[in-house]
Design a protein around this motif. Structure first.
Motif, PDB file in Angstrom:
ATOM      1  N   ALA A  46       0.429  14.340  34.210  1.00  0.00           N
ATOM      2  CA  ALA A  46       1.762  14.257  34.817  1.00  0.00           C
ATOM      3  C   ALA A  46       2.370  15.648  34.948  1.00  0.00           C
ATOM      4  CB  ALA A  46       2.668  13.357  33.972  1.00  0.00           C
ATOM      5  N   TYR A  47       2.193  16.466  33.913  1.00  0.00           N
ATOM      6  CA  TYR A  47       2.741  17.828  33.943  1.00  0.00           C
ATOM      7  C   TYR A  47       2.167  18.616  35.120  1.00  0.00           C
ATOM      8  CZ  TYR A  47       3.805  22.622  32.719  1.00  0.00           C
ATOM      9  OH  TYR A  47       4.240  23.913  32.787  1.00  0.00           O
ATOM     10  N   CYS A  48       0.858  18.461  35.348  1.00  0.00           N
ATOM     11  CA  CYS A  48       0.201  19.221  36.421  1.00  0.00           C
ATOM     12  C   CYS A  48       0.416  18.585  37.789  1.00  0.00           C
ATOM     13  CB  CYS A  48      -1.309  19.309  36.170  1.00  0.00           C
ATOM     14  SG  CYS A  48      -1.739  20.288  34.728  1.00  0.00           S
ATOM     15  N   GLY A  49       0.789  17.317  37.793  1.00  0.00           N
ATOM     16  CA  GLY A  49       0.852  16.617  39.075  1.00  0.00           C
ATOM     17  C   GLY A  49      -0.540  16.215  39.538  1.00  0.00           C
ATOM     18  N   ALA A  50      -1.414  15.910  38.574  1.00  0.00           N
ATOM     19  CA  ALA A  50      -2.787  15.483  38.882  1.00  0.00           C
ATOM     20  C   ALA A  50      -2.912  13.991  38.584  1.00  0.00           C
ATOM     21  CB  ALA A  50      -3.788  16.267  38.035  1.00  0.00           C
ATOM     22  N   ALA A  51      -3.821  13.306  39.250  1.00  0.00           N
ATOM     23  CA  ALA A  51      -3.992  11.875  39.009  1.00  0.00           C
ATOM     24  C   ALA A  51      -4.696  11.615  37.679  1.00  0.00           C
ATOM     25  CB  ALA A  51      -4.781  11.249  40.158  1.00  0.00           C
ATOM     26  N   CYS A 157      -8.469  27.635  35.160  1.00  0.00           N
ATOM     27  CA  CYS A 157      -7.036  27.754  34.851  1.00  0.00           C
ATOM     28  C   CYS A 157      -6.800  28.105  33.394  1.00  0.00           C
ATOM     29  CB  CYS A 157      -6.325  26.427  35.133  1.00  0.00           C
ATOM     30  SG  CYS A 157      -6.564  25.783  36.793  1.00  0.00           S
ATOM     31  N   ALA A 158      -7.836  28.606  32.706  1.00  0.00           N
ATOM     32  CA  ALA A 158      -7.727  28.821  31.258  1.00  0.00           C
ATOM     33  C   ALA A 158      -6.542  29.714  30.889  1.00  0.00           C
ATOM     34  CB  ALA A 158      -9.021  29.421  30.724  1.00  0.00           C
ATOM     35  N   GLN A 159      -6.194  30.660  31.774  1.00  0.00           N
ATOM     36  CA  GLN A 159      -5.092  31.585  31.454  1.00  0.00           C
ATOM     37  C   GLN A 159      -3.823  31.224  32.214  1.00  0.00           C
ATOM     38  OE1 GLN A 159      -6.368  35.687  31.767  1.00  0.00           O
ATOM     39  NE2 GLN A 159      -8.124  35.365  30.407  1.00  0.00           N
ATOM     40  N   LEU A 170      -1.313  25.067  39.606  1.00  0.00           N
ATOM     41  CA  LEU A 170      -2.722  25.423  39.638  1.00  0.00           C
ATOM     42  C   LEU A 170      -3.516  24.330  38.916  1.00  0.00           C
ATOM     43  CD1 LEU A 170      -2.541  29.251  38.936  1.00  0.00           C
ATOM     44  CD2 LEU A 170      -2.464  28.024  41.115  1.00  0.00           C
ATOM     45  N   GLY A 171      -4.723  24.123  39.395  1.00  0.00           N
ATOM     46  CA  GLY A 171      -5.546  23.033  38.863  1.00  0.00           C
ATOM     47  C   GLY A 171      -5.540  21.836  39.797  1.00  0.00           C
ATOM     48  N   GLY A 177      -9.406  21.216  38.083  1.00  0.00           N
ATOM     49  CA  GLY A 177      -8.845  22.367  37.392  1.00  0.00           C
ATOM     50  C   GLY A 177      -9.250  22.299  35.932  1.00  0.00           C
ATOM     51  N   CYS A 178      -9.653  23.446  35.370  1.00  0.00           N
ATOM     52  CA  CYS A 178     -10.160  23.462  33.999  1.00  0.00           C
ATOM     53  C   CYS A 178      -9.277  24.344  33.122  1.00  0.00           C
ATOM     54  CB  CYS A 178     -11.594  23.967  33.992  1.00  0.00           C
ATOM     55  SG  CYS A 178     -12.659  22.913  35.000  1.00  0.00           S
TER      56      CYS A 178
END
Ligand SMILES: *Cc1c(COP(=O)(O)O)cnc(C)c1O
Length: 366
Positions: A46-51, A157-159, A170-171, A177-178
């Motif tokens: 949810a934070y990333c906006g990813a499913a 996206c580690a950093q 990002l991600g 996104g990792c």
């Protein structure tokens, strides 16, 4: 001593909440892949906006499993940068791919999309852009190139947890996104952890199986998987800390602003933000031609500077065979002059001013 990072300061800032969360897990009797992991996966997606989000054992494993989910064939090539943490290249190799290094652009130090065409072969399957230091790579151009050439994109996206480009986290630009939750990262656990986010249900399901021996519902290994699980204690700590991530990133950006204000016009080059980007300053990386001198001068004044990273991946013994070492000029030039100033959310304005003041006095010395 003022260090480049300070993960203990963050534990101390949220000590009671973290201890309560750990105790809760200890009392629950469930220590691997339980409610805390499920809750954190949901909250992080949810934070990333990813499913979808799938918790794994580390950032390196997040990359390995996302790449394995693409089912690379022997000899498949994956384009990435040499100016990165060695984990990026290690993950490509561990997933069965061949890392192909392209140069960075000299301003933002991220993958230069103009170099992709020359690196493309019949064997190219994917691109792994790295959002180094918390700065977004040029995802518009990279996604455009990928879609024109039918390549998959796995973002490192580690950093860059919480960073965005054009208002989009990002991600969520690429196929996956990792993320890494290594203690010093922008969202850090108190141990190891990682996450794969994606909009692609099938990819998420494959990563979910791969993280536990390739098992299906009946515990038959459908793919050859591995053991790469996020544990409940780390997930519980991350559930606590996720609530503070935006504040922490805002604080990092504020520190960057102070450095900018106090150091502008001096002898060290200051980092710039890509247009439309929300850079989250995992690291504040400046450039200095007389780096060794500056490091020694500040060390005498109790200030530690870092170098991320001193030896490009294509010049490290384990990966040198993948690339002839003489054709990444901007990568080599960056490695020779980059310098990381102290930055972490709990660093006080007064300490930031002390660091800037020390750099200013070094500038006057020679
Ligand atoms: C930290 C990092 C990784 C690896 O994450 P781990 O959790 O340490 O395995 C990968 N890529 C980059 C750019 C990193 O900084």
């Amino acid at each position: 001593m003022i260090g480049t990072s300070n993960p203990k300061a963050q534990y101390s800032a949220h000590r009671e909440e973290i201890l309560a969360a750990i105790t809760n897990v200890l009392e629950s009797g469930r220590y691997i892949l339980g409610d805390q992991v499920r809750q954190f996966e949901g909250a992080f997606a949810a934070y990333c906006g990813a499913a979808e989000a799938v918790g794994v054992a580390s950032g390196t494993d997040a990359l390995v499993l996302a790449l394995k989910a693409l089912a690379l064939k022997p000899g498949d090539e994956v384009i990435t940068v040499s100016h990165t943490a060695v984990a990026t290249a290690a993950a490509i190799e561990l997933a069965g791919g061949i890392p192909v290094f392209v140069d960075i652009d000299p301003v933002f130090f991220t993958l230069d999309p103009a170099r992709l065409d020359a690196a493309l072969t019949k064997k190219t399957r994917a691109i792994v852009p790295v959002h180094l230091y918390g700065q977004p790579a040029d995802m518009v151009a990279i996604m455009d190139f990928a879609s024109r050439n039918d390549l998959r994109v796995i973002e490192d996206c580690a950093q860059a947890t919480g960073a965005a480009l054009g208002g989009r986290k990002l991600g969520t630009w690429g196929d996956a996104g990792c993320f890494s939750f290594y203690p010093t990262k922008n969202l850090g656990a108190l141990g190891d952890g990682g996450m794969v986010v994606t909009r692609d249900r099938a990819l998420a399901e494959r990563v979910t199986r791969l993280r536990e021996y390739g098992w299906d519902e009946k515990r038959n290994s459908r793919y050859s998987g591995q053991s790469s699980r996020l544990d409940e204690i780390q997930a519980a700590i991350l559930n606590v800390k996720l609530a503070y991530l935006d504040d922490d990133n805002a604080h990092r950006r504020r520190i960057a602003e102070i450095y900018h204000r106090l150091l502008a016009g001096g002898r060290i080059g200051l980092p710039r933000e890509r247009a439309d980007a929300r850079h989250v300053y995992h690291l504040y990386v400046a450039t200095c031609e007389k780096r060794a001198e500056l490091i020694a001068f500040l060390k005498d004044r109790g200030i530690e500077l870092g170098i991320h990273y001193p030896v490009p991946v294509h010049r490290q013994a384990a990966y040198a065979a993948y690339h002839s070492s003489d054709c990444l000029p901007y990568t080599d030039a960056a490695a020779a002059k980059i310098i990381s100033l102290p930055i972490y959310p709990e660093l006080s304005d007064a300490d930031v001013a002390i660091v800037a003041e020390a750099i200013r006095s070094w500038e006057k010395t020679s």
